[in-house]
Design an enzyme around this catalytic site. Structure first.
Site, PDB file in Angstrom:
ATOM      1  N   SER A  64       0.797  -1.237   0.000  1.00 25.35           N
ATOM      2  CA  SER A  64       0.000   0.000   0.000  1.00 25.35           C
ATOM      3  C   SER A  64       0.822   1.276   0.000  1.00 25.35           C
ATOM      4  CB  SER A  64      -0.931   0.029   1.208  1.00 25.35           C
ATOM      5  OG  SER A  64      -2.084  -0.715   0.919  1.00 25.35           O
ATOM      6  N   LYS A  67       0.549   3.462  -2.935  1.00 28.69           N
ATOM      7  CA  LYS A  67      -0.594   4.373  -3.105  1.00 28.69           C
ATOM      8  C   LYS A  67      -0.179   5.839  -2.986  1.00 28.69           C
ATOM      9  CE  LYS A  67      -3.560   0.708  -1.269  1.00 28.69           C
ATOM     10  NZ  LYS A  67      -4.360   0.214  -0.124  1.00 28.69           N
ATOM     11  N   TYR A 191      -3.528  -2.578 -10.337  1.00 31.17           N
ATOM     12  CA  TYR A 191      -3.385  -2.308  -8.889  1.00 31.17           C
ATOM     13  C   TYR A 191      -2.513  -3.368  -8.204  1.00 31.17           C
ATOM     14  CZ  TYR A 191      -4.879  -2.230  -3.974  1.00 31.17           C
ATOM     15  OH  TYR A 191      -4.908  -2.228  -2.608  1.00 31.17           O
ATOM     16  N   TYR A 239      -4.787   3.404   8.078  1.00 30.48           N
ATOM     17  CA  TYR A 239      -6.130   2.817   8.184  1.00 30.48           C
ATOM     18  C   TYR A 239      -6.796   3.238   9.489  1.00 30.48           C
ATOM     19  CZ  TYR A 239      -3.985   0.209   4.459  1.00 30.48           C
ATOM     20  OH  TYR A 239      -3.328  -0.124   3.311  1.00 30.48           O
ATOM     21  N   VAL A 257       0.871  -3.779   3.863  1.00 24.57           N
ATOM     22  CA  VAL A 257       0.806  -5.100   4.495  1.00 24.57           C
ATOM     23  C   VAL A 257       2.074  -5.937   4.312  1.00 24.57           C
ATOM     24  CG1 VAL A 257      -1.701  -5.424   4.592  1.00 24.57           C
ATOM     25  CG2 VAL A 257      -0.449  -6.125   2.563  1.00 24.57           C
TER      26      VAL A 257
END
Ligand code: GLU
Length: 310
Positions: A64, A67, A191, A239, A257
């Site tokens: 992630s 991103k 992705y 998160y 992760v």
């Protein structure tokens, strides 16, 4: 304050014997094979130097953290109209939660939860093939890091594609609401590959320097955009533990992760930490601890008046 190298060495040494290291992500089978004892930390400084400790030269799956780079590319490509596809509010939900999408007509809360990142990747696919977009992401990351030896691990991407049912559910839901413009298979294929980029802590720290807005650092995006990406990292980068990270650490950060964290000390340094064991919120357990220790020892915080005057 002790020298930064001494601080990094102390953190690596202090965490070396930690027995509760969290659990590696198992829902992506390739990540389940990573040794939970790994730990690396690197700080890239505006003067071009990179200080490291532990396994900082070993590539890991940035997941992630990618991103952050796709958000930078999307803002460059679409400007403010990107916010039609995705919001910028913390979600307070798990990284792969679907429940909020139902309440909010398929428009994801922010670009860092899975649904939001999938929407951002979909937005930059407009008029381009997945190959072109992945090439652009790699080019951006390599230029930011000043290092061409950064690659996508195809077997990690395939492994996630084979098991990524939740992400497919999110994508189909958004497609049904007209938030995604492309077939879920195409967007997710892109992705999963962006998430499968591998970098070492040293490479990742250097790749984050463009967000520090420090003098002498090559400007990849405008100053205003860098500042806004940092704001979203602070409010949404961890998160449903983003509030706690801001409280404990006080610096913008983005976790993945794979166990990585990219953290920005504006004007001072870009820091990457890697420890693959995750806590209950899907963030690196020791990485979060190390980020806290580093902020305590250096005094770096976006809420510290001395930092702002520096
Ligand atoms: N590729 C991962 C997923 O979509 C990224 C999640 C993360 O790193 O937090 O599930």
């Amino acid at each position: 304050m002790a020298g930064l190298q001494e601080i990094l060495d102390d953190i690596a040494a202090a965490l070396a014997d930690e027995t509760d290291r969290g659990k590696v992500a198992t829902y992506i089978p390739q990540l389940a094979r990573i040794d939970v004892r790994k730990f690396g930390i690197a700080a890239a400084l505006p003067d071009g130097s990179t200080l490291t400790a532990g396994d900082a030269a070993e590539p890991f799956s940035i997941q992630s953290i990618s991103k952050v780079f796709t958000l930078a590319i999307a803002l460059g490509r679409l400007g403010e109209s990107l916010w039609r596809h995705v919001g910028r509010e913390p979600s307070g939900q798990r990284f792969n939660s679907i429940v909020q999408l139902e309440y909010e007509d398929g428009r994801p809360r922010n670009p860092f939860i899975n649904a939001g990142a999938i929407a951002v990747t979909d937005a930059i696919l407009a008029g381009h093939s997945p190959k072109e977009v992945l090439g652009e992401i790699l080019q951006f990351v390599r230029a930011a890091a000043g290092d061409d030896d950064i690659h996508i691990n195809g077997s990690v991407a395939q492994s996630e594609k084979a098991t990524g049912h939740l992400n497919f559910a999110l994508a189909h839901f958004m497609r049904a609401h007209g938030v995604l413009q492309h077939a879920p298979d195409l967007t997710l294929g892109t992705y999963f590959h962006q998430c499968a980029i591998e970098m070492s802590c040293a490479q990742l720290a250097r790749a984050g320097l463009f967000l520090t807005d420090a003098p002498g650092v090559p400007r990849m995006i405008s100053r205003g955009r860098a500042r806004r990406i940092c704001a979203i990292m602070l409010t949404c980068g961890h998160y449903d533990a983003s509030g706690d990270f801001a409280f404990q650490v006080g610096l913008p950060g983005k976790s993945g992760v794979g166990g990585g964290i990219l953290m920005i000390a504006p004007g001072r340094a870009s820091v990457a930490i890697w420890s693959p064991g995750l806590n209950a919120q899907g963030n690196s357990r020791l990485g979060t601890k190390a980020a806290h220790m580093l902020a305590e020892r250096t005094g770096w915080s976006v809420f510290d008046g001395r930092t702002l005057r520096a």
